[in-house]
Design an enzyme around this catalytic site. Structure first.
Site, PDB file in Angstrom:
ATOM      1  N   ARG A  91      -7.971   2.560  -9.177  1.00 22.70           N
ATOM      2  CA  ARG A  91      -6.979   3.355  -8.033  1.00 22.70           C
ATOM      3  C   ARG A  91      -5.735   2.877  -8.482  1.00 22.70           C
ATOM      4  O   ARG A  91      -4.494   3.599  -7.667  1.00 22.70           O
ATOM      5  CB  ARG A  91      -7.677   2.822  -6.833  1.00 22.70           C
ATOM      6  CG  ARG A  91      -7.039   3.534  -5.738  1.00 22.70           C
ATOM      7  CD  ARG A  91      -7.941   3.100  -4.343  1.00 22.70           C
ATOM      8  NE  ARG A  91      -7.359   3.790  -3.121  1.00 22.70           N
ATOM      9  CZ  ARG A  91      -6.616   3.507  -2.336  1.00 22.70           C
ATOM     10  NH1 ARG A  91      -6.463   2.173  -2.116  1.00 22.70           N
ATOM     11  NH2 ARG A  91      -6.440   4.252  -1.232  1.00 22.70           N
ATOM     12  N   ILE A 124      -2.677   8.715  -0.153  1.00 20.17           N
ATOM     13  CA  ILE A 124      -3.833   8.541  -1.068  1.00 20.17           C
ATOM     14  C   ILE A 124      -4.871   8.140   0.079  1.00 20.17           C
ATOM     15  O   ILE A 124      -4.803   7.150   0.658  1.00 20.17           O
ATOM     16  CB  ILE A 124      -3.673   7.585  -2.251  1.00 20.17           C
ATOM     17  CG1 ILE A 124      -5.128   7.193  -2.847  1.00 20.17           C
ATOM     18  CG2 ILE A 124      -3.388   6.252  -1.907  1.00 20.17           C
ATOM     19  CD1 ILE A 124      -4.980   6.784  -4.375  1.00 20.17           C
ATOM     20  N   SER A 125      -6.197   9.005   0.075  1.00 14.81           N
ATOM     21  CA  SER A 125      -7.156   8.547   1.243  1.00 14.81           C
ATOM     22  C   SER A 125      -7.717   7.092   0.990  1.00 14.81           C
ATOM     23  O   SER A 125      -7.785   6.683  -0.177  1.00 14.81           O
ATOM     24  CB  SER A 125      -8.214   9.389   0.898  1.00 14.81           C
ATOM     25  OG  SER A 125      -7.619  10.856   1.228  1.00 14.81           O
ATOM     26  N   GLN A 126      -8.141   6.608   2.098  1.00 10.02           N
ATOM     27  CA  GLN A 126      -8.903   5.404   2.115  1.00 10.02           C
ATOM     28  C   GLN A 126     -10.081   5.500   1.041  1.00 10.02           C
ATOM     29  O   GLN A 126     -10.829   6.272   1.220  1.00 10.02           O
ATOM     30  CB  GLN A 126      -9.042   5.113   3.317  1.00 10.02           C
ATOM     31  CG  GLN A 126      -9.743   3.561   3.854  1.00 10.02           C
ATOM     32  CD  GLN A 126     -10.168   3.319   5.265  1.00 10.02           C
ATOM     33  OE1 GLN A 126      -9.330   4.189   6.011  1.00 10.02           O
ATOM     34  NE2 GLN A 126     -11.115   2.615   5.728  1.00 10.02           N
ATOM     35  N   PRO A 127     -10.423   4.170   0.406  1.00  5.70           N
ATOM     36  CA  PRO A 127     -11.651   4.565  -0.559  1.00  5.70           C
ATOM     37  C   PRO A 127     -12.827   4.455   0.248  1.00  5.70           C
ATOM     38  O   PRO A 127     -13.816   5.387  -0.110  1.00  5.70           O
ATOM     39  CB  PRO A 127     -11.594   2.853  -1.121  1.00  5.70           C
ATOM     40  CG  PRO A 127      -9.922   2.709  -1.157  1.00  5.70           C
ATOM     41  CD  PRO A 127      -9.456   3.269  -0.002  1.00  5.70           C
TER      42      PRO A 127
END
Ligand code: SAH
Length: 213
Positions: free
Chosen positions: A37, A63-66
């Site tokens: 990431r 970038i979206s949260q994992p």
């Protein structure tokens, strides 16, 4: 930048965190443990890459949260060779997670700047999608439909009907619906005309916008 033992250690920690938050699918966890990431983030934020948080990327997007990536991916029930349409390529992180799980991924982005960046970046680190498109996700991708799964990674103000019609029978659409906060919604196509709908909690996404930019 490289991927090191230190990064792998941080990823293993991250996987533990999202497992504790309820993600169970082993293939999803394995993909999160594998995709580097930190390479998807602008240099200033690299130190934060393995926190379970969303971060700014170019063009005022995130970038979206994992955890969110894992949650949506789990709902898709991805199997190897499934053909998956993603709306909102962004950094390409979610795209890479899907490719890592063996899916054939078609992905659409409406921001030129991000599109140009990610189309070069993903293959460079070994992730080959079937198709990356600069376009309007509301229309889906009729020429490559039907899909086993469709994932929308921006907050949709309403359900785009074109997306439902591009699902196979048995296919799954995962889409956050709402304006300031969104309800994660799963549609399963049970027959030509029928869909099952499930609502799965609230999330916050950048808005899904009309037209290209
Ligand atoms: N999947 C991405 C998340 C990016 S945020 C990642 O893992 O990094 C959502 C993305 O959706 C943004 O890049 C935004 O530009 C894009 N987007 C917004 N509206 C869209 C639309 N109508 N069609 C395609 N992409 C859209």
């Amino acid at each position: 930048m490289k991927d090191t033992h230190k990064h792998q250690g941080l990823r293993n920690q991250l996987v533990k965190t999202i497992e504790e938050k309820g993600i169970r699918n082993k293939n999803v966890l394995k993909a999160i443990a594998t995709v580097p990431r930190h390479l998807f983030m602008d240099s200033g934020f690299v130190d934060f890459a393995y926190q379970d948080k969303a971060f700014p990327i170019a063009a005022e997007q995130t970038i979206s949260q994992p955890y969110t990536v894992a949650f949506q991916t789990e709902l898709l029930e991805v199997k190897p060779n499934d053909s998956i349409l993603e709306i909102g390529t962004g950094s390409g992180y979610q795209t890479a997670v899907l490719i890592e799980m063996g899916a054939k991924v078609y992905t659409i982005e409406r921001q030129k700047e991000l599109f140009k960046k990610t189309i070069l970046f993903l293959p460079k680190i070994g992730y080959k999608s079937k198709k990356m498109l600069f376009g309007d996700g509301y229309k889906g991708l009729p020429e490559n439909a039907p899909f086993d799964g469709i994932i929308v990674t921006a907050g949709a103000p309403f359900l785009p009907k074109a997306l439902l019609s591009q699902l196979k029978i048995g296919g799954r659409l995962v889409i956050p619906i709402g304006d300031t906060v969104q309800t994660m919604t799963l549609y399963i196509r049970t027959s030509e005309k029928n869909f099952e709908k499930h609502e799965l909690g609230t999330f916050r996404f950048v808005p899904m916008l009309k037209k290209r930019n």
